[in-house]
Write a protein that holds these residues in place. Structure first.
Motif, short mmCIF file in Angstrom:
data_model
loop_
_atom_site.label_atom_id
_atom_site.label_comp_id
_atom_site.label_asym_id
_atom_site.label_seq_id
_atom_site.Cartn_x
_atom_site.Cartn_y
_atom_site.Cartn_z
N ALA A 192 99.18 33.56 -57.49
CA ALA A 192 98.91 32.18 -57.90
C ALA A 192 97.67 31.65 -57.18
CB ALA A 192 100.13 31.31 -57.60
N VAL A 193 97.54 32.01 -55.91
CA VAL A 193 96.37 31.61 -55.12
C VAL A 193 95.77 32.88 -54.52
CG1 VAL A 193 95.52 30.29 -53.17
CG2 VAL A 193 97.39 29.37 -54.57
N TRP A 194 94.49 33.12 -54.78
CA TRP A 194 93.84 34.33 -54.28
C TRP A 194 93.48 34.15 -52.81
CZ3 TRP A 194 93.39 38.87 -56.87
CH2 TRP A 194 93.68 38.84 -58.25
N PRO A 195 93.91 35.07 -51.95
CA PRO A 195 93.63 34.96 -50.52
C PRO A 195 92.17 35.26 -50.21
CG PRO A 195 94.72 37.04 -50.97
CD PRO A 195 94.72 36.27 -52.26
N SER A 196 91.71 34.78 -49.06
CA SER A 196 90.34 35.06 -48.65
C SER A 196 90.22 36.48 -48.11
CB SER A 196 89.90 34.05 -47.58
OG SER A 196 90.72 34.16 -46.44
N VAL A 197 89.05 37.08 -48.33
CA VAL A 197 88.80 38.47 -47.94
C VAL A 197 87.43 38.57 -47.29
CG1 VAL A 197 88.61 40.87 -48.71
CG2 VAL A 197 90.15 39.30 -49.91
N CYS A 198 87.37 39.32 -46.19
CA CYS A 198 86.09 39.66 -45.59
C CYS A 198 85.89 41.16 -45.70
CB CYS A 198 86.02 39.23 -44.12
SG CYS A 198 85.79 37.44 -43.92
N VAL A 199 84.73 41.57 -46.19
CA VAL A 199 84.41 42.98 -46.37
C VAL A 199 83.56 43.43 -45.19
CG1 VAL A 199 83.33 44.68 -47.89
CG2 VAL A 199 84.43 42.63 -48.87
N VAL A 200 84.01 44.49 -44.50
CA VAL A 200 83.30 45.00 -43.33
C VAL A 200 82.73 46.38 -43.67
CG1 VAL A 200 83.50 45.73 -40.92
CG2 VAL A 200 84.76 43.71 -41.73
N VAL A 201 81.40 46.51 -43.50
CA VAL A 201 80.71 47.75 -43.86
C VAL A 201 79.95 48.27 -42.65
CG1 VAL A 201 79.11 48.85 -45.47
CG2 VAL A 201 80.38 46.81 -46.19
N PRO A 202 80.47 49.28 -41.94
CA PRO A 202 79.69 49.90 -40.87
C PRO A 202 78.59 50.76 -41.47
CG PRO A 202 81.75 51.08 -41.16
CD PRO A 202 81.79 49.91 -42.11
N ALA A 203 77.37 50.63 -40.96
CA ALA A 203 76.25 51.35 -41.57
C ALA A 203 75.29 51.82 -40.49
CB ALA A 203 75.52 50.45 -42.57
N ARG A 204 74.96 53.09 -40.52
CA ARG A 204 73.97 53.65 -39.60
C ARG A 204 73.07 54.59 -40.40
NH1 ARG A 204 72.85 54.76 -34.19
NH2 ARG A 204 72.22 56.90 -33.70
#
Length: 397
Positions: free
Chosen positions: A45-57
């Protein structure tokens, strides 16, 4: 008498190999099936917040094919991307900012964690920095994804819906790896096949099962479960960080799910055998906890299960040993049959299935080479950063 004993021993070895394959076929969680995909889900009913973490080297070569797919995610709730540029020398961070300006979409923050302290593997140090940045937004979920992973536009939405519907703390998908070169065709589907054999997907999703694993390229993790399991600090020394993460979450009472992906793909090429060899040998001995006895058992097991069937068939045909040939042929047939679904999943020609013993021999040699590199003090590595010696680098116990 001596020759009869030798023939009898060969027959018994072939029989044990067939028994092992029958057990794998029926009793190892039906690992060979490829129908474990995202479970039933419905929109919250309510979409939760999301943080996308991308490690990059040093990921400038693959970011143009992967990062735009994250920026373009069709997600109804609040979502933000944190790309952690871990000391890249190829302009990864600036390229990420340029792609964000060009493509728009989800907000992107590029951070840099500095050199990892002793006891941390580089990737997990980068993940820790990304999670720390994300915590300021108080997300309900974290999506940990690698820089070479491309997501279809609705991928994040489907992951979150599956997690909310099933009550999962971790929803992970094994990204479909690139399969274009000859060596990729021989090695890559087998890589996923062997992984599923070690960690049957059906067992991972059961709450009471001790089997736990995830695929590091795509891990949706509930933030509360991450804090409860002390992710990533509790696994800071892990080389095989995805399996370690799943074990930590499950050990803290979390519910974990892993399956094959339909809309998540790796864009990283492995055109040469050398590239694939490095990918496997980097962590193969860590999987065995750097234990010489486990290494010896693994080598013997691989030989018994994968090399004995074709050798028994050939020996029986040449020497006129009907029983040996029949047992070897049946084992090879079962082996081939269990590999066919994975080849279909990867859309590869089915004639590759009988070549699985050859591929298994390659993996055996890669595993031995991984142990040799360990004992030479080469250590574990991530994107060119080598750690002095991985005696304490694997968590896997």
């Amino acid at each position: 008498m001596g020759q009869t004993a030798r023939v009898s021993a060969v027959v018994w070895i072939a029989a044990v190999s067939l028994a092992a394959w029958l057990w794998l076929l029926l009793c190892q969680g039906f690992f060979w099936r490829t129908d474990v995909r995202l479970p039933a889900r419905r929109d919250p009913a309510v979409w939760p917040s999301v943080c996308v973490v991308v490690p990059a080297r040093d990921e400038a070569a693959v970011l143009p094919a992967s990062l735009p797919s994250l920026l373009a995610q069709d997600y109804p709730g609040r979502a933000e991307i944190f790309l952690v540029d871990d000391g890249s020398s190829d302009g990864t961070g600036e390229l990420a900012r340029s792609l964000a300006r060009r493509h728009g979409g989800l907000p992107l923050t590029v951070g840099s964690p500095g050199e990892p302290p002793a006891g941390w593997t580089g990737k997990l140090w980068a993940v820790r920095h990304g999670i720390a940045l994300a915590r300021a937004r108080e997300p309900e979920y974290l999506l940990l994804t690698d820089a070479d992973i491309a997501h279809a536009p609705g991928s994040l939405r489907e992951l979150v819906a599956a997690a909310r519907t099933g009550g999962f703390d971790v929803v992970s998908q094994m990204a479909r790896l690139r399969v274009e070169s000859l060596w990729e065709r021989l090695v890559v589907p087998a890589f996923v096949y062997f992984f599923a054999q070690l960690y049957p997907f059906r067992r991972i999703g059961r709450r009471r099962s001790r089997t736990a694993a995830a695929a590091g390229g795509c891990v949706l993790l509930r933030a509360e479960a991450a804090e409860r399991a002390r992710i990533p600090d509790a696994i800071r020394h892990a080389v095989i960080d995805d399996v370690a993460l799943a074990r930590a979450v499950k050990g803290a009472g979390g519910h974990v799910w892993l399956g094959l992906a339909d809309r998540v793909d790796s864009v990283r090429p492995y055109p040469r055998l050398h590239d694939l060899w490095r990918m496997v040998s980097r962590s193969a001995y860590a999987q065995l906890r750097h234990n010489p006895l486990l290494l010896a058992g693994t080598v013997l097991g691989l030989a018994l299960v994968y090399l004995v069937p074709p050798l028994a068939l050939l020996t029986g045909l040449v020497a006129g040993g009907t029983a040996t040939a029949v047992l070897g042929g049946l084992s090879w047939l079962v082996m081939t049959g269990t590999y066919l679904p994975m080849l279909r999943y990867y859309r590869q020609p089915l004639w590759l299935a009988p070549l699985l013993p050859f591929t298994a021999l390659l993996y055996l040699l890669m595993t031995v080479d991984s142990a040799v590199q360990h004992h030479r003090g080469r250590g574990a590595a991530w994107k060119g950063r080598t750690y002095a010696r991985p005696d304490a680098v694997s968590d896997e116990g």
